[in-house]
Structures are given as structure tokens and as C-alpha cells.
Design a protein around this motif. Structure first.
Motif, PDB file in Angstrom:
ATOM      1  N   GLU A  63      36.120  41.146  51.171  1.00 24.67           N
ATOM      2  CA  GLU A  63      36.241  40.099  50.144  1.00 24.67           C
ATOM      3  C   GLU A  63      35.045  39.169  50.190  1.00 24.67           C
ATOM      4  O   GLU A  63      34.554  38.731  49.136  1.00 24.67           O
ATOM      5  N   GLU A  66      32.207  40.751  48.305  1.00 23.53           N
ATOM      6  CA  GLU A  66      32.443  40.691  46.859  1.00 23.53           C
ATOM      7  C   GLU A  66      32.187  39.289  46.315  1.00 23.53           C
ATOM      8  O   GLU A  66      31.561  39.120  45.254  1.00 23.53           O
ATOM      9  N   ASN A  67      32.658  38.279  47.021  1.00 20.32           N
ATOM     10  CA  ASN A  67      32.475  36.901  46.566  1.00 20.32           C
ATOM     11  C   ASN A  67      31.005  36.506  46.546  1.00 20.32           C
ATOM     12  O   ASN A  67      30.550  35.797  45.634  1.00 20.32           O
ATOM     13  N   GLN A  69      28.457  38.611  46.187  1.00 17.58           N
ATOM     14  CA  GLN A  69      27.822  39.380  45.126  1.00 17.58           C
ATOM     15  C   GLN A  69      28.059  38.761  43.753  1.00 17.58           C
ATOM     16  O   GLN A  69      27.173  38.781  42.884  1.00 17.58           O
ATOM     17  N   GLN A  70      29.235  38.194  43.534  1.00 22.65           N
ATOM     18  CA  GLN A  70      29.544  37.557  42.259  1.00 22.65           C
ATOM     19  C   GLN A  70      28.646  36.356  41.991  1.00 22.65           C
ATOM     20  O   GLN A  70      28.485  35.942  40.841  1.00 22.65           O
ATOM     21  N   ARG A  71      28.025  35.823  43.043  1.00 25.37           N
ATOM     22  CA  ARG A  71      27.151  34.656  42.890  1.00 25.37           C
ATOM     23  C   ARG A  71      25.684  35.001  43.147  1.00 25.37           C
ATOM     24  O   ARG A  71      24.875  34.118  43.392  1.00 25.37           O
ATOM     25  N   GLU A  74      24.344  38.659  48.767  1.00 28.28           N
ATOM     26  CA  GLU A  74      24.694  39.932  49.393  1.00 28.28           C
ATOM     27  C   GLU A  74      25.019  39.681  50.851  1.00 28.28           C
ATOM     28  O   GLU A  74      24.483  38.760  51.463  1.00 28.28           O
ATOM     29  N   ASP A 162      27.099  27.680  43.209  1.00 21.77           N
ATOM     30  CA  ASP A 162      27.132  28.397  41.933  1.00 21.77           C
ATOM     31  C   ASP A 162      26.302  29.663  41.984  1.00 21.77           C
ATOM     32  O   ASP A 162      26.640  30.674  41.358  1.00 21.77           O
ATOM     33  N   HIS A 163      25.182  29.588  42.700  1.00 17.27           N
ATOM     34  CA  HIS A 163      24.291  30.741  42.763  1.00 17.27           C
ATOM     35  C   HIS A 163      23.690  30.842  44.164  1.00 17.27           C
ATOM     36  O   HIS A 163      23.355  29.830  44.778  1.00 17.27           O
ATOM     37  N   SER A 197      41.245  35.007  49.771  1.00 12.24           N
ATOM     38  CA  SER A 197      42.204  34.821  48.678  1.00 12.24           C
ATOM     39  C   SER A 197      43.638  34.918  49.178  1.00 12.24           C
ATOM     40  O   SER A 197      44.511  34.153  48.738  1.00 12.24           O
TER      41      SER A 197
END
Length: 503
Positions: A63, A66-67, A69-71, A74, A162-163, A197
């Protein structure tokens, strides 16, 4: 990326989350990041580590990746010793700084952190190690500790960046399974899954529904499974921060108080339960502070005047029976077998397991502590060894608590719902004999299909005699001048100042 551009390395340890993660935020706002988790063979191969821990870590890492990568980030996964892994990445990417959280771990992680600090100094890499709970590094004394804890818990919960500008890497690395480290796969099949989560959902369900009767139902294993917070593994592996949990509980308490002030009836029990829960959060850091201040208590009695109390009388047969959950005491055996299945049991039952090993079986605490460390999915060294020594009676500053495994059945599981679930041999034993099945008449044993000594063990030791002898030996030892003198030093170093003021 400019070959000469220096990067920030975020080193994840027991902080497998993106929310309220200061190292991640600080690194992300300074430039490109390498986010890294290292599978350390020495740590994973240690005698307090189990495949169930690695399974939980891997679920949390999936997880986390993944979290990130969404921002735009890596997660790199590497296998190796530290600081060797850092040195290899530094040669390839020119690391400017390493960002991480402080960790109150075992001797292996303590020594590793020392090596990392030395390498950073020699390599010219900045090393930023940030607190993530109420434990204070290099604490001079306990005076004022409680105020520091409260101040830290009141700091804002940090938002997720955010990024996250990532560094390009050729190999992001793979998840490592137990066989890669010669670990047998976990045999536990009822373990809570890892991940940020799920940790948040567990917190929500506790604060909104499950926790209403926490203060009254946390002691019985029958009710504790639902009424306890079940947040301990998410705290231990850092899927949630103590601060996040404390502030969420505080918001819930305030909301209930507002309801009451407006004349809206809130369900009874909530405020008492939330206050008890928040006290346990403070307690968590209080006990971890002990190991932080005195790492040797992973191996030695915190009160060295207790040396020699049990060390030379270790009974291997008793220890093996306790491990298997075959002591002839149903509550002890049910608790141990439930651990084999789920990796969790409530606090009172943990205390009873330690008490039984320490007093009835007169086992020195070190080997039982290592065994339970491998059983607890939420094993956290900072809590584990301090708590174990307290329950074993070798601090000199805590009351001697010898749990009666018979009374615990009568008080916590009189109908045998928990016991029958994990000790099926006792499924048909009448409730009046469940605490002491060996007292069933022989004909009744035949009728219910539980012949003592054949289907279920005789008690490994006689309760009354073992209880009386342990009590006599403990109090005789505590009267020694050396124990009393050393206890004063332990109290000054590790004692709770809040409790002392109440007295």
C-alpha cells in the motif's frame, strides 16, 4: 535528472505510512526523493522476528508503494546490510541527506543506527532523525516528560505531500517472502492485515462503534476481540502515528461532550472508554521510554539486584508445554493457542501468560519474552521488554501480580466461549469444571470425551502450591537491602512522575 543534482533519501522503518510523516514531507519539499525500505537479513534473522511480521510488513509496503506512486513517487525495495545499501545508492545518485524517524528497537537496530550515523558523517551525508511519538531521545530525567508527551501529541497532524518528485531508478526491487531468509511460512491464519488504509478503518470503527464498552470489556478475551481498539499492529509498524490516534480520540470525546451540552443524549460509556484508551496511548510511550533510556533491559533485569532469582532454575519441559499451550490450565492454553492462530490476545491475557510462566513455572523472563515476541504481530521492543519485566516482578517498583489462571476463567470466560474455541478438547466440559477440568469425576470425563491425562493434560504444576511458593520467594527477595536500594534508582530513572504526584 542532472547527474550532479543531489537527492533526498527517505528511509522507511517502523513508519509504513504517508500521512503524518515528517521525514517524507521534509524530503519532498527539498527536491527529488529516493523512498527506500531495506530488508535487513540480520534484523529478519533475529530470534525475536517471525514470518508473521514479514507478512504484515509486506502488506503495508504494497500500500505504501501504491500511495507514493499516486503522488509521483516510488518505493525502492532493497535487501542487504546498512549502511552498505546506502553507500551503493550514494555512489549512483549522490545523496544529500537521509530522512528517517527515530526508532526504539532492539539491540540490532540500535547498533545499525549507530553505524548509519557514523557512515553519514564520514560520507558527508546529512542525517535527520525525527521523533514520531512521545519517546524522548537522550532524556536527562523523567521530570517534565508528561508535558513533553502532551505537547507532541498536540502538534498538527501533517498532511500528505501533494507531489513527490522521484528519482529514476533501473530496479525498484521486489517484495521478499519468508523463504528468502530461511524463515518457515507463517502458520497464523487469523492475523489482521497490514496497511495504512486498514489501520485508519480500524481506528474509525473503534471510535464510532466498537469502543463504546472498551473500559469494561477490554479484560475478557470473549469481548476484547471486538471492544479493544485492535490498533496495536498499526502502531507497532507505523501504519498510523500515535498522534493521529490521540487526536482522533480527542475529537470524538469533544463531539460527545458537545452532544451532552446540547441536551442530546450520547450513548453511555463512551467518555469513560475514550479516557481509558487515551491513557493507554500515553502508557505506550511511557514504557517505550524505559528501553530508549536503558537498552540493556532487552537482555538484563532492569533491577540488577534481582539477578539470580530464576536464572539457574529454568525448566525446559515446563517451557515447552507453555509454548504449546498444554499446561493443563485452560485459560493459559487457550490464550497461547489463540496467539498461534491470530498473533493477538488482549492485554490482561498477555499479562496472565507472563505471570504463569514467571511465577507458576518459575521461568526466567528472557526466553519466554523472545517466544512471545515471535507470536505477537504487534511486537514492539520498546513496549515488550519493559512490560515483560514488570509482569515478571523484576523491576522492584511495581506490585507483584500473580494471576490465578483459575480465577481468570471464572472472571473472564465463565461459560467457556473463548476456551472452547481454542481448546476444543474441552468443548463438552460443563462450565463448573472448566477452570479445573482435572477435578471432573472419572465417569464424567468419559461421558464428555475429555479424559484428563489422555485428551487434555493434567495441570503441569499444582496451582495453590506454586502460587504460595512464588509469592513467598518474591517477597523474601524484595526485602533484601540490595533490592530496595536498587529499586530507588530504578524509580528515579524510570518511574512515572504522574503516579508519584497522585500518591
Amino acid at each position: 535528472m542532472d547527474k550532479h543534482e543531489k537527492v533526498q533519501l527517505v528511509w522507511f522503518k517502523r513508519d509504513l505510512r504517508i500521512a503524518d510523516h515528517r521525514p517524507l514531507r521534509e524530503a519532498a519539499r527539498r527536491g527529488r526523493c529516493l523512498c527506500l525500505y531495506v530488508y535487513e537479513p540480520e534484523f529478519i534473522g533475529a530470534e525475536d522476528f517471525d514470518a508473521c511480521h514479514l507478512d504484515f510488513i509486506n502488506e503495508s509496503l504494497r500500500e505504501l508503494r501504491e500511495n507514493l506512486q499516486q503522488r509521483g513517487g516510488e518505493l525502492l525495495l532493497r535487501v542487504g546490510a546498512l549502511p552498505d545499501v546506502f553507500a551503493a545508492l550514494h555512489r549512483e545518485h549522490s545523496i544529500e541527506a537521509i530522512w528517517c524517524h527515530q526508532e526504539t528497537g532492539n539491540q540490532i537496530t540500535y547498533a545499525r543506527d549507530t553505524r548509519v550515523i557514523r557512515w553519514c558523517r564520514d560520507a558527508g551525508v546529512a542525517h535527520h532523525e525525527i521523533p514520531q511519538n512521545g519517546v524522548v531521545r537522550r532524556l536527562k530525567d523523567r521530570d517534565g516528560w508528561s508535558r513533553t508527551w502532551s505537547a507532541r501529541m498536540s502538534e498538527p497532524v501533517l498532511a500528505v505531500p501533494d507531489h513527490i518528485a522521484s528519482v529514476e531508478v533501473r530496479d525498484r526491487g521486489d517484495y521478499q517472502t519468508p523463504p528468502a531468509f530461511q524463515l518457515a511460512p507463517s502458520t497464523k491464519h487469523g492475523v489482521q492485515p497490514g496497511g495504512e488504509s486498514i489501520g485508519k478503518e480500524t481506528l474509525r470503527s473503534f471510535l464510532n462503534t466498537r469502543g463504546k464498552n472498551y473500559s469494561s470489556e477490554m479484560s475478557s478475551p470473549v469481548t476484547a476481540e471486538e471492544s479493544c481498539s485492535r490498533l496495536s499492529p498499526y502502531i507497532a509498524w507505523g501504519c498510523l502515528s500515535i498522534k493521529q490516534i490521540h487526536q482522533a480520540a480527542e475529537r470524538r470525546s469533544q463531539a460527545i461532550r458537545r452532544q451532552k451540552s446540547l441536551g442530546t443524549a450520547a450513548e453511555p460509556g463512551w467518555l469513560k472508554s475514550l479516557a481509558a484508551f487515551q491513557g493507554r496511548l500515553r502508557w505506550h510511550c511511557h514504557f517505550a521510554q524505559k528501553l530508549e533510556d536503558e537498552p540493556r533491559i532487552e537482555f538484563e533485569n532492569v533491577n540488577r539486584a534481582f539477578d539470580g532469582l530464576r536464572e539457574d532454575e529454568f525448566n525446559e519441559a515446563y517451557f515447552q508445554a507453555w509454548q504449546r499451550g498444554e499446561t493443563g490450565y485452560p485459560m493459559v492454553d487457550a490464550c497461547m493457542r489463540s496467539l498461534h492462530h491470530t498473533g493477538w490476545v488482549n492485554f490482561r491475557m498477555r499479562a496472565m501468560l507472563v505471570s504463569f510462566a514467571s511465577y507458576h513455572l518459575w521461568l526466567h523472563w528472557r526466553r519466554p519474552a523472545l517466544y512471545l515476541a515471535k507470536q505477537f504481530v504487534d511486537y514492539e521492543p520498546g513496549i515488550h521488554y519493559s512490560q515483560f519485566q514488570m509482569q515478571a516482578g523484576v523491576t522492584g517498583i511495581n506490585a507483584v501480580r500473580i494471576y490465578s489462571p483459575i480465577k481468570q476463567v471464572q472472571d473472564q470466560d465463565p461459560e467457556g466461549r473463548f476456551i472452547r474455541r481454542y481448546v476444543p478438547e474441552l468443548a463438552e466440559v460443563p462450565p463448573e469444571y472448566l477452570a479445573e477440568p482435572h477435578k471432573m469425576p472419572p465417569i464424567l470425563q468419559q461421558d464428555v470425551g475429555c479424559v484428563i491425562g489422555q485428551d487434555y493434560p493434567e495441570p503441569i504444576v499444582p496451582h495453590a502450591a506454586a502460587y504460595a511458593e512464588a509469592k513467598q520467594r518474591m517477597y523474601a527477595f524484595r526485602k533484601r537491602a540490595a533490592v530496595r536500594e536498587q529499586s530507588q534508582h530504578v524509580l528515579q530513572k524510570h518511574g512515572s512522575r504522574r503516579r508519584m504526584r497522585r500518591r
